[in-house]
Design a protein around this motif. Structure first.
Motif, PDB file in Angstrom:
ATOM      1  N   GLU B 119       0.790  -1.231   0.000  1.00  0.00           N
ATOM      2  CA  GLU B 119       0.000   0.000   0.000  1.00  0.00           C
ATOM      3  C   GLU B 119       0.832   1.295   0.000  1.00  0.00           C
ATOM      4  N   PRO B 120       1.864   1.415   0.850  1.00  0.00           N
ATOM      5  CA  PRO B 120       2.654   2.654   0.810  1.00  0.00           C
ATOM      6  C   PRO B 120       3.214   2.941  -0.586  1.00  0.00           C
ATOM      7  N   ARG B 122       1.946   1.937  -3.441  1.00  0.00           N
ATOM      8  CA  ARG B 122       0.839   2.279  -4.333  1.00  0.00           C
ATOM      9  C   ARG B 122       0.410   3.725  -4.100  1.00  0.00           C
ATOM     10  N   ILE B 123       0.318   4.119  -2.829  1.00  0.00           N
ATOM     11  CA  ILE B 123      -0.178   5.458  -2.514  1.00  0.00           C
ATOM     12  C   ILE B 123       0.832   6.534  -2.906  1.00  0.00           C
ATOM     13  N   HIS B 124       2.089   6.356  -2.483  1.00  0.00           N
ATOM     14  CA  HIS B 124       3.049   7.457  -2.632  1.00  0.00           C
ATOM     15  C   HIS B 124       3.884   7.384  -3.902  1.00  0.00           C
TER      16      HIS B 124
END
Ligand SMILES: Nc1ncnc2c1ncn2[C@@H]1O[C@H](COP(=O)(O)OP(=O)(O)OP(=O)(O)O)[C@@H](O)[C@H]1O
Ligand code: SF4
Ligand SMILES: [Mg+2]
Lengths: 309, 333
Positions: B119-120, B122-124
């Motif tokens: 997730e990190p 994908r998000i950033h």
């Protein structure tokens, strides 16, 4: 097939078996089945002939075996009214009920997720209080009352919407769907809200935010799936309620579904059709329960784990 | 102590108020400290003294009942408290991140650990699912989870407590933050696992040159893990300074009491329950010194005048400081 599915099929099948046997007993417990199946005007000769033709004069056990055979081949004889196959009539009426219930539940679930999540996002805010009050009112509204008021106001007095039937444009859906929608929607908003308040205060939500997740991602990506199981369970029960309760709304709106078929067959003593309709409904509810369980398993890996019985 | 490294996190006069049915209470009162890259600062104090509140205020994750009422939190020079939500989100992960105490509830039970680790990225970083997955797997290997490839699609409940904590740490360091906060990362674990997790944190700090804020109530952990220590009591800093100096010569009666309550042989998991009495209720903090009700040295002045946090020995050139009117009486004691 995974074990949990097999186990669930077995446990959901029990009520189905009860309904099947119940229908068998009902036809015989009321005394003379000929009275149940034949019109009131039937002559004694017709009765004797009917009893012999349908095997009602044979021992109960062999009747039961025959009946079970009929259930499995889905053959309940002919309708007194129309002479058509009773099973065929039930199956033809059923999609109308399913469409109505399906549309209603889809709208109720989507609406409840939006409103319930929105209320849960800021618990005890003004928005939350308004949503809670309205959903509580909606959740306790008797649908037949609403149906009758709806017909009176929008169809009879204002003439905006048709009173009944499925012939015509989308406007025929408005009153039946709204009538059926109100209570499940109210109930579901409350369930979604409660479940989402819990999920949104869970530590993993904080962790998601600490990773820089946007608020929609936090609410719908992380919290909603955790909040889903109780919503799914209640939505399942409400759908069963809709299918069972189709009688009232279908009668009021003249909706040609299974509920109306049941009422018509009761009024006209068309027992074969009633029997087929009851069993179609029971099988649907059985299938629905399995479907709900599969959804639970899809949502949460912990459900899929085989727990030793 | 390398004074060449830069200050990564600088907290100044941080105050947090909470709204409770009994009224508003100040849970964190004017807390300040700074941490340099590659160093560890321990936040030490009894349960309820406001350590978690401080950490959550720093990362901007306070519960709705709490809010920051004053202060500054500077990350590499930028005051986080003046940024809008979107700007803070952009720093959540690459700039600053946090490891929570209970790794079971901190991991999302219905998502695979692979998805959560990815997730990190994908998000950033806007990585594709596939690329993010690859990075997640490398991360899993880095924090010492055996058979990472196969375990990417496992769920949190299929991991042991220690492995779950490793996963949480992996998620927190995914984007090489300048500052990592760890809120009692080992309290739920048994002793051997605790030291493995501490070892992992030490390695990651060194290899990524992170500034680490370690929240604990374990004196032994402070002694072996931290460069600096900040001792909190009832929402305030009562003593702060280099661990060696503070432990060798505590200049606040509370710190002294804590150290004296520690068994001869320093063991892990030593609680801080051994000082008589209990901290004041947040709604009725007495005027003057917060420690007056339990302090063996208490005098009239303590009840009227609030002691400020002051450097104990200005000539020594150290930042060892204490908030006690009579701290010099503890010198060379
Ligand atoms: N949601 C809340 N509502 C009301 N009071 C709270 C809430 N969260 C924390 N507090 C209070 O704020 C104070 C500080 O709590 P905090 O969690 O920061 O303590 P802590 O030092 O982290 O303790 P622990 O070692 O037990 O984790 C405590 O007195 C606590 O009772
Ligand atoms: S100021 Fe007074 S009460 Fe407070 S710690 Fe010092 S001696 Fe004790
Ligand atoms: Mg805490």
């Amino acid at each position: 097939m995974p074990t949990f599915v097999r186990r669930r099929i077995v446990s959901s099948a029990i009520p189905l078996v009860v309904v099947v046997l119940g229908v068998f007993c009902l036809a015989r417990l009321t005394g003379d089945p000929a009275k149940l199946y034949l019109p009131l005007s039937a002559t004694p000769e017709m009765r004797t002939e009917f009893l012999a033709r349908n095997g009602f004069d044979r021992p109960v056990l062999s009747q039961l075996l025959d009946y079970l055979g009929n259930v499995f081949t889905f053959d309940f004889g002919e309708s007194l009214r129309t002479g058509q196959s009773a099973a065929g009539m039930a199956l033809r009426a059923f999609p109308a009920t399913l469409q109505l219930a399906g549309t209603t539940m889809l709208l109720a679930i989507v609406g409840a997720i939006v409103i319930g999540s929105w209320a849960a996002y800021r618990p005890n805010s003004v928005a939350d209080r308004i949503a809670s009050l309205l959903s509580m009112t909606a959740g306790s509204m008797p649908d037949f009352w609403f149906a009758i008021m709806g017909v009176l106001i929008f169809a009879v007095t204002l003439g905006w919407l048709p009173t009944s039937g499925v012939v015509g444009g989308p406007e025929v859906w408005v009153l039946p769907v709204i009538t059926l929608l109100i209570r499940p929607f109210g109930v579901l908003v409350q369930v979604v809200r409660g479940s989402m308040v819990t999920a949104l205060s869970a530590p993993y939500v904080k962790v998601a935010r600490s990773k820089g997740a946007s608020e929609p991602r936090v609410v719908f990506g992380h919290a909603l799936r955790n909040a889903a199981p109780p919503v799914l369970t209640v939505a399942g029960d409400l759908t069963v309620g809709l299918v069972n309760g189709a009688v009232v709304v279908e009668t009021i709106f003249g909706w040609p579904g299974i509920g109306k078929l049941m009422i018509d067959s009761i009024l006209q003593r068309d027992f074969a059709v009633l029997q087929a309709a009851v069993l179609v409904t029971a099988v649907t509810i059985f299938a629905l329960n399995i479907l709900i369980d599969l959804c639970h398993a899809l949502l949460d890996a912990r459900v899929r784990q085989v727990v030793p019985a | 102590m390398s004074s060449t490294s830069t200050v990564a996190l600088d907290v100044e006069g941080l105050s947090v108020d909470i709204r409770t049915p009994a009224g508003t209470a100040r849970a964190v009162d004017g807390v300040g400290f700074s941490v340099r890259s590659g160093q560890t600062l321990a936040l030490l104090g009894e349960s309820g003294c406001g350590k978690s509140m401080t950490a959550q205020a720093i990362v901007g994750l306070l519960d709705p009942v709490a809010h920051v009422s004053d202060g500054a939190v500077r990350l590499d020079g930028t005051d986080l408290l003046t940024l809008d939500r979107a700007a803070r989100r952009r720093l959540a992960g690459p700039g600053i991140s946090i490891v929570f105490q209970d790794a079971l509830t901190a991991l999302n039970p219905v998502q695979t650990v692979g998805a959560q680790l990815a997730e990190p990225f994908r998000i950033h970083r806007g990585l594709s699912r596939r690329a993010a997955r690859k990075r997640a797997m490398e991360l899993m290997e880095r924090v010492g989870i055996p058979d990472a490839g196969a375990r990417m699609s496992a769920y949190p409940h299929q991991f042991s407590g220690g492995m779950r904590q490793r996963l949480l740490i992996a998620m927190a360091v995914a984007l090489d933050p300048s500052v990592l906060l760890a809120d009692e990362p080992t309290t739920a674990l048994d002793v051997t696992i605790q030291s493995q997790i501490m070892e992992l944190l030490r390695e990651l700090r060194a290899e990524r040159d992170m500034a680490v804020v370690l929240i604990t109530h374990d004196l032994a952990v402070v002694a072996e893990q931290a460069d600096h220590v900040v001792v909190m009591y009832a929402g305030r800093v009562v003593e702060a300074g280099p661990v060696k100096e503070v432990f060798a010569e505590p200049r606040h009666p509370y710190t002294k009491g804590l150290l004296e309550s520690m068994p001869e042989r320093v063991g892990r998991g030593t609680g801080l329950q051994s000082i008589k009495g209990s901290p004041p209720d947040l709604h009725s903090i007495p005027g003057g010194c917060v420690y007056q009700d339990r302090c063996p040295m208490v005098r009239d002045r303590c009840r009227t005048e609030r002691p400020r946090l002051t450097v104990v020995d200005a000539e020594a050139g150290s930042d060892h400081s204490a908030a006690c009117h009579f701290s010099e009486e503890l010198a060379h004691a």
